[in-house]
Design an enzyme around this catalytic site. Structure first.
Site, PDB file in Angstrom:
ATOM      1  N   THR A  28       0.846  -1.191   0.000  1.00  0.00           N
ATOM      2  CA  THR A  28       0.000   0.000   0.000  1.00  0.00           C
ATOM      3  C   THR A  28       0.882   1.242   0.000  1.00  0.00           C
ATOM      4  O   THR A  28       1.729   1.408   0.876  1.00  0.00           O
ATOM      5  CB  THR A  28      -0.928  -0.006   1.229  1.00  0.00           C
ATOM      6  OG1 THR A  28      -1.868  -1.080   1.080  1.00  0.00           O
ATOM      7  CG2 THR A  28      -1.691   1.300   1.367  1.00  0.00           C
ATOM      8  N   GLN A 102      -4.463  -7.646  -6.287  1.00  0.00           N
ATOM      9  CA  GLN A 102      -4.916  -8.128  -4.989  1.00  0.00           C
ATOM     10  C   GLN A 102      -6.247  -7.444  -4.650  1.00  0.00           C
ATOM     11  O   GLN A 102      -6.318  -6.218  -4.513  1.00  0.00           O
ATOM     12  CB  GLN A 102      -3.895  -7.831  -3.891  1.00  0.00           C
ATOM     13  CG  GLN A 102      -4.273  -8.532  -2.580  1.00  0.00           C
ATOM     14  CD  GLN A 102      -3.398  -8.114  -1.410  1.00  0.00           C
ATOM     15  OE1 GLN A 102      -3.413  -6.963  -1.009  1.00  0.00           O
ATOM     16  NE2 GLN A 102      -2.664  -9.054  -0.853  1.00  0.00           N
ATOM     17  N   HIS A 178      -7.194 -11.061  -0.967  1.00  0.00           N
ATOM     18  CA  HIS A 178      -6.560 -10.614   0.286  1.00  0.00           C
ATOM     19  C   HIS A 178      -7.383 -11.146   1.459  1.00  0.00           C
ATOM     20  O   HIS A 178      -8.447 -10.631   1.775  1.00  0.00           O
ATOM     21  CB  HIS A 178      -6.502  -9.091   0.323  1.00  0.00           C
ATOM     22  CG  HIS A 178      -5.557  -8.537   1.348  1.00  0.00           C
ATOM     23  ND1 HIS A 178      -4.988  -9.305   2.340  1.00  0.00           N
ATOM     24  CD2 HIS A 178      -5.067  -7.282   1.529  1.00  0.00           C
ATOM     25  CE1 HIS A 178      -4.205  -8.547   3.088  1.00  0.00           C
ATOM     26  NE2 HIS A 178      -4.224  -7.316   2.608  1.00  0.00           N
ATOM     27  N   ASN A 181      -4.021 -10.160   7.350  1.00  0.00           N
ATOM     28  CA  ASN A 181      -3.747  -8.882   8.022  1.00  0.00           C
ATOM     29  C   ASN A 181      -4.942  -8.207   8.692  1.00  0.00           C
ATOM     30  O   ASN A 181      -4.985  -6.984   8.816  1.00  0.00           O
ATOM     31  CB  ASN A 181      -3.085  -7.908   7.049  1.00  0.00           C
ATOM     32  CG  ASN A 181      -1.689  -8.355   6.669  1.00  0.00           C
ATOM     33  OD1 ASN A 181      -1.134  -9.250   7.298  1.00  0.00           O
ATOM     34  ND2 ASN A 181      -1.126  -7.755   5.638  1.00  0.00           N
ATOM     35  N   TYR A 183      -8.095  -7.908   7.754  1.00  0.00           N
ATOM     36  CA  TYR A 183      -9.139  -7.301   6.939  1.00  0.00           C
ATOM     37  C   TYR A 183     -10.350  -8.235   6.873  1.00  0.00           C
ATOM     38  O   TYR A 183     -10.397  -9.238   7.573  1.00  0.00           O
ATOM     39  CB  TYR A 183      -8.578  -6.915   5.575  1.00  0.00           C
ATOM     40  CG  TYR A 183      -7.470  -5.880   5.706  1.00  0.00           C
ATOM     41  CD1 TYR A 183      -7.729  -4.637   6.290  1.00  0.00           C
ATOM     42  CD2 TYR A 183      -6.169  -6.160   5.324  1.00  0.00           C
ATOM     43  CE1 TYR A 183      -6.713  -3.695   6.466  1.00  0.00           C
ATOM     44  CE2 TYR A 183      -5.151  -5.221   5.489  1.00  0.00           C
ATOM     45  CZ  TYR A 183      -5.433  -4.001   6.065  1.00  0.00           C
ATOM     46  OH  TYR A 183      -4.430  -3.073   6.244  1.00  0.00           O
ATOM     47  N   ARG A 230      -3.968 -14.735  -0.179  1.00  0.00           N
ATOM     48  CA  ARG A 230      -2.974 -14.384   0.845  1.00  0.00           C
ATOM     49  C   ARG A 230      -3.546 -14.653   2.238  1.00  0.00           C
ATOM     50  O   ARG A 230      -4.665 -14.229   2.551  1.00  0.00           O
ATOM     51  CB  ARG A 230      -2.578 -12.916   0.720  1.00  0.00           C
ATOM     52  CG  ARG A 230      -1.272 -12.599   1.464  1.00  0.00           C
ATOM     53  CD  ARG A 230      -0.881 -11.147   1.354  1.00  0.00           C
ATOM     54  NE  ARG A 230       0.551 -10.980   1.516  1.00  0.00           N
ATOM     55  CZ  ARG A 230       1.131  -9.854   1.895  1.00  0.00           C
ATOM     56  NH1 ARG A 230       0.395  -8.784   2.139  1.00  0.00           N
ATOM     57  NH2 ARG A 230       2.438  -9.774   2.014  1.00  0.00           N
ATOM     58  N   ASN A 238      -3.801  -5.368  12.851  1.00  0.00           N
ATOM     59  CA  ASN A 238      -5.168  -4.851  12.925  1.00  0.00           C
ATOM     60  C   ASN A 238      -6.036  -5.574  13.942  1.00  0.00           C
ATOM     61  O   ASN A 238      -7.245  -5.728  13.769  1.00  0.00           O
ATOM     62  CB  ASN A 238      -5.821  -4.851  11.534  1.00  0.00           C
ATOM     63  CG  ASN A 238      -5.172  -3.832  10.617  1.00  0.00           C
ATOM     64  OD1 ASN A 238      -4.968  -2.689  11.004  1.00  0.00           O
ATOM     65  ND2 ASN A 238      -4.832  -4.245   9.410  1.00  0.00           N
ATOM     66  N   GLY A 319       8.721  -7.342   0.069  1.00  0.00           N
ATOM     67  CA  GLY A 319       7.953  -6.107   0.079  1.00  0.00           C
ATOM     68  C   GLY A 319       8.822  -4.872   0.128  1.00  0.00           C
ATOM     69  O   GLY A 319       9.133  -4.264  -0.897  1.00  0.00           O
TER      70      GLY A 319
END
Length: 376
Positions: A28, A102, A178, A181, A183, A230, A238, A319
């Site tokens: 991001t 993604q 995705h 993480n 989400y 992923r 998060n 990354g």
């Protein structure tokens, strides 16, 4: 015996022949066009510079306005966004690269200022995450979410399918779902965020239902050999957690394997943090899934070569190293020094800290220029 050349060997991923085993991880960067959240020429140049990767996975891209959690992140739900992404995919393909998009819905990791009509973010359960998001004024606490109804869950699944169709129009080579993480998909998977008592909560089957419905919807649009997902079994990113991550993720891996997906892309440990954050048997996860295994999180050149040589992974995703080293593959091949990254320019802004990191070739030209000027 450790084989350094294995990192640069070709690999067949689904029906794609990748030229090396180095993957550019989704990153991001908050540089989409303000007002439309469409990619632009600067984004196209950024990805073109990094087309040396065997595979590029795009930055996380929201499937709807509701799915947005950070300002200036790109979407794939409007005509302007599709046209913007065409610039990116054309640039990557012109440089002989491959790029997957993604697809992303942040769920509760959002702020009312980013939501349609200032509505509350949505989640499996109305539990506020102890985390922050990035809006125009900077980093702020996320807003209180509300729980999705069953009817609304079906609507979100349809949004994923529409986004997958738009990704085809934009010229992508494939899809990464995705589900990591903290989400939305990860929120459904993990019992720390999912307290539902209906068909989407409680048992392994119920908590995995949303992830598999999204996968099935995308597989009706894309060939299974062009779809990956992923996962992040133990990351605290998060504010998500699960009481028994091995059970839910092995169950999910087996279900995904039965669907014939091209790969699972696994964040090992805490996202951007310690690889040994919590115990987890990643080799068992690899064995539960018949497709390729992309390993991610804190890998160096040496650690990547070791993991590939020992068969613990098929591909390695990098990354932050790709942020500051557009020619990372060549630097790894030569075992050359790496550019340090500037964390202050990660999110938002323009070319600085985005497309201005030098390649080895550029550095050599500058050095030759200086020597020539000195000789004169």
């Amino acid at each position: 015996m450790v084989r350094a050349d294995i990192l640069f060997s070709p690999f067949r991923l689904g029906d794609l022949e990748l030229r090396n085993r180095i993957v550019m991880a989704p990153l991001t960067r908050n540089r989409a066009t303000r007002g439309t959240d469409a990619p632009n020429e600067l984004n196209a140049e950024y990805y073109r510079q990094r087309a040396c990767a065997g595979l590029i996975i795009s930055e996380a891209t929201q499937i709807s306005r509701q799915g947005q959690g950070y300002i200036w992140t790109p979407g794939i739900y409007s005509e302007a966004q599709v046209e913007g992404w065409k610039k990116v995919t054309c640039a990557v393909h012109d440089a002989d690269g491959e790029i997957f998009i993604q697809l992303w819905h942040v769920g509760r990791v959002s702020h009312v200022s980013l939501q349609p009509s200032g509505a509350a973010p949505v989640a499996p359960s109305a539990i506020r995450a102890k985390t922050k998001t990035f809006i125009e004024s900077g980093f702020v606490e996320v807003s209180e979410p509300r729980a999705l109804t069953i009817e609304e869950i079906g609507g979100v699944v349809r949004d994923y399918a529409t986004a997958a169709e738009n990704a085809k129009k934009a010229g992508f080579d494939g899809i990464e779902i995705h589900a990591a993480n903290g989400y939305l998909i990860d929120q459904f998977l993990k019992d720390g965020a999912n307290k539902r008592t209906d068909a989407y909560g409680g048992s392994l089957e119920n908590r995995a239902r949303f992830a598999l419905e999204v996968t099935d919807a995308i597989l009706r649009v894309w060939d299974r050999r062009r779809v990956g997902i992923r996962l992040a079994p133990v990351t605290p990113a998060n504010d998500v957690s699960d009481s028994d991550p091995a059970r839910i993720f092995l169950y999910l891996a087996e279900a995904l394997s039965a669907r014939g997906l091209a790969y699972i892309h696994v964040i090992e440990g805490a996202t951007g943090g310690a690889r040994d954050f919590a115990p987890f048997d990643y080799l068992a996860l690899r064995k539960a899934f018949a497709g390729a295994y992309i390993a991610n999180n804190g890998y160096t050149r040496e650690l990547a070569i070791e993991a590939l040589t020992e068969g613990r992974a098929d591909l390695i995703a990098f990354g932050k190293l790709f942020i500051s080293n557009p020619d990372l593959v060549e630097r790894f091949r030569l075992n050359a020094p790496l550019n340090p990254y500037d964390q202050a320019t990660f999110y938002g802004g323009g070319a600085k800290g985005y497309t201005d990191y030098p390649s080895l070739a550029h550095e050599a030209m500058e050095s030759a220029g200086r020597e020539g000027a000195g000789a004169g």
